[in-house]
Scaffold this motif. Structure first.
Motif, mmCIF file in Angstrom:
data_model
loop_
_atom_site.group_PDB
_atom_site.id
_atom_site.type_symbol
_atom_site.label_atom_id
_atom_site.label_comp_id
_atom_site.label_asym_id
_atom_site.label_seq_id
_atom_site.Cartn_x
_atom_site.Cartn_y
_atom_site.Cartn_z
ATOM 1 N N PRO A 2 14.203 -0.730 -0.168
ATOM 2 C CA PRO A 2 13.831 0.461 -0.947
ATOM 3 C C PRO A 2 12.571 0.270 -1.778
ATOM 4 C CG PRO A 2 15.791 -0.577 -1.862
ATOM 5 C CD PRO A 2 15.497 -1.273 -0.577
ATOM 6 N N TRP A 3 12.286 -0.938 -2.228
ATOM 7 C CA TRP A 3 11.066 -1.169 -2.993
ATOM 8 C C TRP A 3 9.837 -0.962 -2.121
ATOM 9 C CZ3 TRP A 3 10.582 -1.986 -8.156
ATOM 10 C CH2 TRP A 3 11.745 -2.247 -8.862
ATOM 11 N N ARG A 4 9.884 -1.463 -0.895
ATOM 12 C CA ARG A 4 8.753 -1.324 0.024
ATOM 13 C C ARG A 4 8.571 0.139 0.429
ATOM 14 N NH1 ARG A 4 6.196 -5.028 2.744
ATOM 15 N NH2 ARG A 4 7.845 -6.564 2.507
ATOM 16 N N VAL A 5 9.655 0.811 0.769
ATOM 17 C CA VAL A 5 9.572 2.207 1.197
ATOM 18 C C VAL A 5 9.149 3.103 0.036
ATOM 19 C CG1 VAL A 5 10.909 4.152 2.105
ATOM 20 C CG2 VAL A 5 11.229 1.867 3.059
ATOM 21 N N GLY A 6 9.682 2.843 -1.156
ATOM 22 C CA GLY A 6 9.311 3.637 -2.330
ATOM 23 C C GLY A 6 7.843 3.484 -2.697
ATOM 24 N N THR A 7 7.342 2.261 -2.630
ATOM 25 C CA THR A 7 5.928 2.027 -2.935
ATOM 26 C C THR A 7 5.036 2.728 -1.918
ATOM 27 O OG1 THR A 7 6.488 -0.114 -3.900
ATOM 28 C CG2 THR A 7 4.189 0.244 -3.308
ATOM 29 N N ALA A 15 5.821 5.369 -0.224
ATOM 30 C CA ALA A 15 5.939 6.806 -0.468
ATOM 31 C C ALA A 15 5.048 7.247 -1.626
ATOM 32 C CB ALA A 15 7.390 7.176 -0.748
ATOM 33 N N VAL A 16 4.953 6.418 -2.665
ATOM 34 C CA VAL A 16 4.078 6.754 -3.791
ATOM 35 C C VAL A 16 2.619 6.786 -3.335
ATOM 36 C CG1 VAL A 16 3.195 5.882 -5.996
ATOM 37 C CG2 VAL A 16 5.651 5.976 -5.595
ATOM 38 N N PHE A 17 2.214 5.831 -2.508
ATOM 39 C CA PHE A 17 0.833 5.831 -2.011
ATOM 40 C C PHE A 17 0.566 7.022 -1.093
ATOM 41 C CE2 PHE A 17 0.688 1.425 -3.470
ATOM 42 C CZ PHE A 17 -0.545 1.424 -4.080
ATOM 43 N N LEU A 18 1.548 7.413 -0.288
ATOM 44 C CA LEU A 18 1.366 8.596 0.550
ATOM 45 C C LEU A 18 1.307 9.867 -0.287
ATOM 46 C CD1 LEU A 18 3.672 7.749 3.579
ATOM 47 C CD2 LEU A 18 1.185 7.819 3.534
ATOM 48 N N LEU A 19 2.083 9.931 -1.357
ATOM 49 C CA LEU A 19 2.012 11.071 -2.265
ATOM 50 C C LEU A 19 0.644 11.139 -2.933
ATOM 51 C CD1 LEU A 19 3.598 13.409 -3.597
ATOM 52 C CD2 LEU A 19 4.220 11.787 -5.395
ATOM 53 N N ALA A 59 -0.584 2.352 2.984
ATOM 54 C CA ALA A 59 0.853 2.652 2.979
ATOM 55 C C ALA A 59 1.495 2.285 4.311
ATOM 56 C CB ALA A 59 1.077 4.124 2.659
ATOM 57 N N LEU A 60 0.826 2.584 5.415
ATOM 58 C CA LEU A 60 1.381 2.242 6.723
ATOM 59 C C LEU A 60 1.417 0.734 6.947
ATOM 60 C CD1 LEU A 60 -0.144 5.045 8.958
ATOM 61 C CD2 LEU A 60 2.185 4.847 8.067
ATOM 62 N N ARG A 61 0.391 0.040 6.494
ATOM 63 C CA ARG A 61 0.387 -1.421 6.625
ATOM 64 C C ARG A 61 1.486 -2.041 5.756
ATOM 65 N NH1 ARG A 61 -1.531 -5.201 10.265
ATOM 66 N NH2 ARG A 61 -1.594 -7.156 9.160
#
Length: 185
Positions: A40-45, A47-51, A86-88
């Protein structure tokens, strides 16, 4: 839209369970796969960059409609860099296949063929907390290479994939050790 780099191979979890549908669109051992789900930390981070990238793209559109093409292009490039980062970040982790062991980082990817891997094991040692300089006592899966080099840490129970997910770390460690035992010989 399926994102195969976000899924883990359910057949690899060591639990002997088989899923009704495959976690990946392929099942062959020759394809690179991550034996665990991103945390969740990786996915959340990511997601913040994509936002943030979406806000930058919105500002690029507003700047472009206002008449400043140079500013819109600069904002578009910044948004593209944020999306690439974010994708990397989502792709980072340990990947396995029949041909070897791959450790994908943000800026560097290291691939070792199974013939160059002497041993993969879990050890208790000080580990970095969420990749920061602060260290805490924890578990790490390390790989020993055949030309007697310094052991390299693959995953820890305190990184962004396994923070507060001890069971997931244990399953991933067992799977990595099983792949090493099967394909090293």
């Amino acid at each position: 839209m399926p994102l195969p780099f976000l899924t883990a191979d359910r057949d690899l979890d060591g639990g002997g369970r088989t899923a009704d549908r495959a976690a990946l669109p392929h099942t062959g051992p020759d394809r690179w796969r991550r034996p665990y789900r991103p945390g969740p930390w990786r996915v959340g981070t990511a997601a913040v960059f994509l936002l943030l990238a979406s806000f930058v793209l919105l500002s690029a559109m507003i700047i472009g409609l206002a008449g400043s093409l140079t500013g819109a292009v600069i904002c578009g490039v910044v948004a593209a860099l944020l999306i690439a980062f974010a994708l990397r970040l989502l792709r980072a982790g340990v990947w396995v296949s029949a041909s070897g062991l791959r450790q994908v980082g943000l800026l560097r990817t290291t691939t070792d063929p199974w013939s160059a891997v002497a041993m993969v094991r879990t050890v208790q040692q000080p580990v970095r907390w969420l990749g920061l300089p602060r260290t805490v006592q924890g578990q790490a899966v390390i790989v020993h290479r055949v030309p007697a080099e310094e052991p390299r840490v693959l995953i820890t129970d305190r990184n962004s994939d396994f923070q507060s997910r001890a069971d997931a770390f244990e399953r991933a460690a067992d799977v990595l050790e099983a792949w090493a035992a099967e394909y090293r010989s």
